[in-house]
Design a protein around this motif. Structure first.
Motif, PDB file in Angstrom:
ATOM      1  N   THR A   1       0.848  -1.186   0.000  1.00  0.00           N
ATOM      2  CA  THR A   1       0.000   0.000   0.000  1.00  0.00           C
ATOM      3  C   THR A   1       0.883   1.235   0.000  1.00  0.00           C
ATOM      4  OG1 THR A   1      -1.841   1.125   1.115  1.00  0.00           O
ATOM      5  CG2 THR A   1      -0.166   0.120   2.517  1.00  0.00           C
TER       6      THR A   1
ATOM      7  N   ASP B   1       0.920   5.836   0.256  1.00  0.00           N
ATOM      8  CA  ASP B   1       0.221   7.078   0.566  1.00  0.00           C
ATOM      9  C   ASP B   1       1.203   8.231   0.408  1.00  0.00           C
ATOM     10  OD1 ASP B   1      -1.843   8.745   1.230  1.00  0.00           O
ATOM     11  OD2 ASP B   1      -1.917   8.211   3.342  1.00  0.00           O
TER      12      ASP B   1
ATOM     13  N   THR C   1      -0.582   6.161   8.440  1.00  0.00           N
ATOM     14  CA  THR C   1      -1.485   6.207   7.277  1.00  0.00           C
ATOM     15  C   THR C   1      -1.376   4.954   6.410  1.00  0.00           C
ATOM     16  OG1 THR C   1       0.108   7.391   5.846  1.00  0.00           O
ATOM     17  CG2 THR C   1      -1.359   8.729   7.215  1.00  0.00           C
ATOM     18  N   VAL C   2      -0.159   4.410   6.288  1.00  0.00           N
ATOM     19  CA  VAL C   2      -0.012   3.208   5.454  1.00  0.00           C
ATOM     20  C   VAL C   2      -0.224   1.923   6.250  1.00  0.00           C
ATOM     21  CG1 VAL C   2       1.368   4.179   3.580  1.00  0.00           C
ATOM     22  CG2 VAL C   2       2.512   3.472   5.676  1.00  0.00           C
TER      23      VAL C   2
ATOM     24  N   SER D   1      -2.246   1.579   8.679  1.00  0.00           N
ATOM     25  CA  SER D   1      -3.692   1.447   8.865  1.00  0.00           C
ATOM     26  C   SER D   1      -4.348   0.761   7.665  1.00  0.00           C
ATOM     27  CB  SER D   1      -4.313   2.826   9.094  1.00  0.00           C
ATOM     28  OG  SER D   1      -5.685   2.724   9.392  1.00  0.00           O
ATOM     29  N   ASP D   2      -3.850   1.037   6.464  1.00  0.00           N
ATOM     30  CA  ASP D   2      -4.383   0.357   5.274  1.00  0.00           C
ATOM     31  C   ASP D   2      -4.135  -1.142   5.332  1.00  0.00           C
ATOM     32  OD1 ASP D   2      -5.407   2.632   4.050  1.00  0.00           O
ATOM     33  OD2 ASP D   2      -3.553   3.055   2.970  1.00  0.00           O
TER      34      ASP D   2
ATOM     35  N   ILE E   1     -12.559  -1.775   6.476  1.00  0.00           N
ATOM     36  CA  ILE E   1     -11.990  -0.567   5.897  1.00  0.00           C
ATOM     37  C   ILE E   1     -11.485   0.293   7.042  1.00  0.00           C
ATOM     38  CG2 ILE E   1     -14.190   0.713   5.933  1.00  0.00           C
ATOM     39  CD1 ILE E   1     -13.376   1.966   3.251  1.00  0.00           C
ATOM     40  N   ASP E   2     -10.420   1.067   6.804  1.00  0.00           N
ATOM     41  CA  ASP E   2      -9.970   1.979   7.853  1.00  0.00           C
ATOM     42  C   ASP E   2     -10.628   3.334   7.646  1.00  0.00           C
ATOM     43  OD1 ASP E   2      -8.323   2.749   5.618  1.00  0.00           O
ATOM     44  OD2 ASP E   2      -6.956   3.711   7.018  1.00  0.00           O
TER      45      ASP E   2
ATOM     46  N   SER F   1     -10.352   6.793   7.332  1.00  0.00           N
ATOM     47  CA  SER F   1      -9.496   7.942   7.052  1.00  0.00           C
ATOM     48  C   SER F   1     -10.284   9.112   6.481  1.00  0.00           C
ATOM     49  CB  SER F   1      -8.379   7.549   6.081  1.00  0.00           C
ATOM     50  OG  SER F   1      -8.921   6.996   4.890  1.00  0.00           O
TER      51      SER F   1
ATOM     52  N   ASP G   1     -16.575   6.335   4.357  1.00  0.00           N
ATOM     53  CA  ASP G   1     -15.934   5.015   4.321  1.00  0.00           C
ATOM     54  C   ASP G   1     -16.952   3.878   4.400  1.00  0.00           C
ATOM     55  OD1 ASP G   1     -13.283   5.941   4.033  1.00  0.00           O
ATOM     56  OD2 ASP G   1     -13.166   6.385   6.162  1.00  0.00           O
TER      57      ASP G   1
ATOM     58  N   TYR H   1      -8.500   6.887  11.738  1.00  0.00           N
ATOM     59  CA  TYR H   1      -7.710   5.670  11.577  1.00  0.00           C
ATOM     60  C   TYR H   1      -8.162   4.544  12.491  1.00  0.00           C
ATOM     61  CZ  TYR H   1      -4.936   8.626   8.618  1.00  0.00           C
ATOM     62  OH  TYR H   1      -4.557   9.482   7.615  1.00  0.00           O
TER      63      TYR H   1
END
Length: 344
Positions: free
Chosen positions: A54, A56, A81-82, A84-85, A235-236, A238, A244, A291
């Motif tokens: 992933t 970002d 941020t990444v 969490s994906d 899904i996270d 964000s 979301d 998140y």
């Protein structure tokens, strides 16, 4: 009193800068076969598991404001941020690539702080820094991160697996990160022309931490694994709960019904929202950057999920023609809209 040392990037050069920033990152993960120092990283997931990737990108002036964003926190949040994906796919993180766009205004010492935050996040999450790049930027600081993770094929969770009557589950509370941002923006405006400014943050420290240093919910991934629970979709959060959840429903071809009184909102979020004449519910639905994880499980797992203690069941999946609905405490239903907030 001596001035704080300022080292220009040009004094070190690209390779000298990379060596300085990465010298504390020793590979520890068994899946990292080759990391920083070569033309490409070599990684291999554990036997029988899949590799997940992933990426970002964060831009100064759009995703963060260095007026009030400590660089150590920015480094930590960028990793979040990444990671969490990957957590949203039910995967464990393992490697990280960090590329920077740098302007001449940034000294090397500031990048030391940025990488201290990145290193702390990597150590906390068990991640190896496996490579990256640096380039000149005409638009301020840019961070581009790519993370690798791994998971058994039968435990990977996508957005597209939710089924009718599945429970909609949520980790943590919502809206705190957005209210933390609003607080920072307020103090920036109020103190713009003040000598030796003293921002008023007392009583709202939790909101600042949720915005400046959010933690990825990899603990939930571990907890679900311990309990033998594999979500049907995940899904996270964000972009905000409304946006979301609608993305998850679109991918799964279903509708949803969530209940307003079940959406957890922290006391500080409600308190600051009232002070700033904002609606805490709108902050929870549309604020973004929480998140947290939103996931679905079969109805049969309701008791097991509720015993986890860290998850709220806020609704259930419905037929696609019903759309996404928000149910108020008096039983009224309204369409759930991903409205977003106006520019600050």
């Amino acid at each position: 009193m001596s001035e704080k040392k300022r080292t220009e990037i040009a004094e070190l050069g690209e390779f000298g800068l990379i060596d300085r920033l990465t010298k504390e990152f020793a590979p520890k993960h068994p899946t990292t076969r080759c990391g920083v120092g070569d033309d490409a990283a070599v990684v291999a997931p554990p036997a029988g598991e899949e590799l997940l990737l992933t990426t970002d990108t964060l831009f100064e002036g759009i995703d963060f404001d260095l007026t009030y964003f400590p660089l150590r926190h920015l480094g930590y949040k960028a990793v979040t941020t990444v990671v969490s994906d990957l957590a949203a796919m039910n995967a464990r993180p393992s490697q990280l690539l960090v590329s920077l766009g740098l302007s001449a205004k940034i000294p090397v010492e500031a990048l030391d702080d940025l990488y201290a935050g990145i290193r702390f996040a990597c150590e906390e999450q068990g991640i190896d820094l496996a490579g990256g790049d640096t380039r000149a930027s005409m638009t301020g600081l840019v961070l581009a991160l790519t993370a690798a993770g791994h998971a058994p094929a039968d435990r990977i969770v996508r957005r597209s697996g939710a089924g009718r009557h599945d429970l909609i589950c949520l980790t943590g509370n919502l809206g705190a990160a957005y209210m933390g941002l609003r607080l920072l923006e307020r103090e920036k405006r109020v103190l713009a022309d003040v000598q030796n400014p003293e921002p008023q943050f007392k009583g709202y420290e939790y909101l600042l931490e949720k915005y400046l240093k959010p933690r990825p919910r990899t603990d939930i991934v571990e907890l679900l694994a311990e309990e033998g629970i594999v979500p049907t979709a995940m899904i996270d959060l964000s972009d905000g709960l409304a946006s979301d959840l609608k993305q998850l429903c679109r991918a799964s071809g279903c509708g949803a019904r969530i209940y307003l009184e079940r959406i957890p909102i922290a006391r500080q979020t409600s308190q600051l929202a009232e002070e700033m004449h904002l609606d805490p519910v709108m902050a929870a639905l549309n604020g973004g950057e929480d998140y947290e994880l939103l996931f679905t499980v079969p109805l049969a797992l309701q008791e097991q999920v509720m015993r986890l203690g860290t998850v709220d069941v806020i609704g259930h999946i419905t037929a696609p023609e019903t759309g996404c609905r928000l149910v108020t405490p008096d039983g009224a239903e309204m369409e759930l809209k991903a409205q977003g907030f106006p520019e600050k």
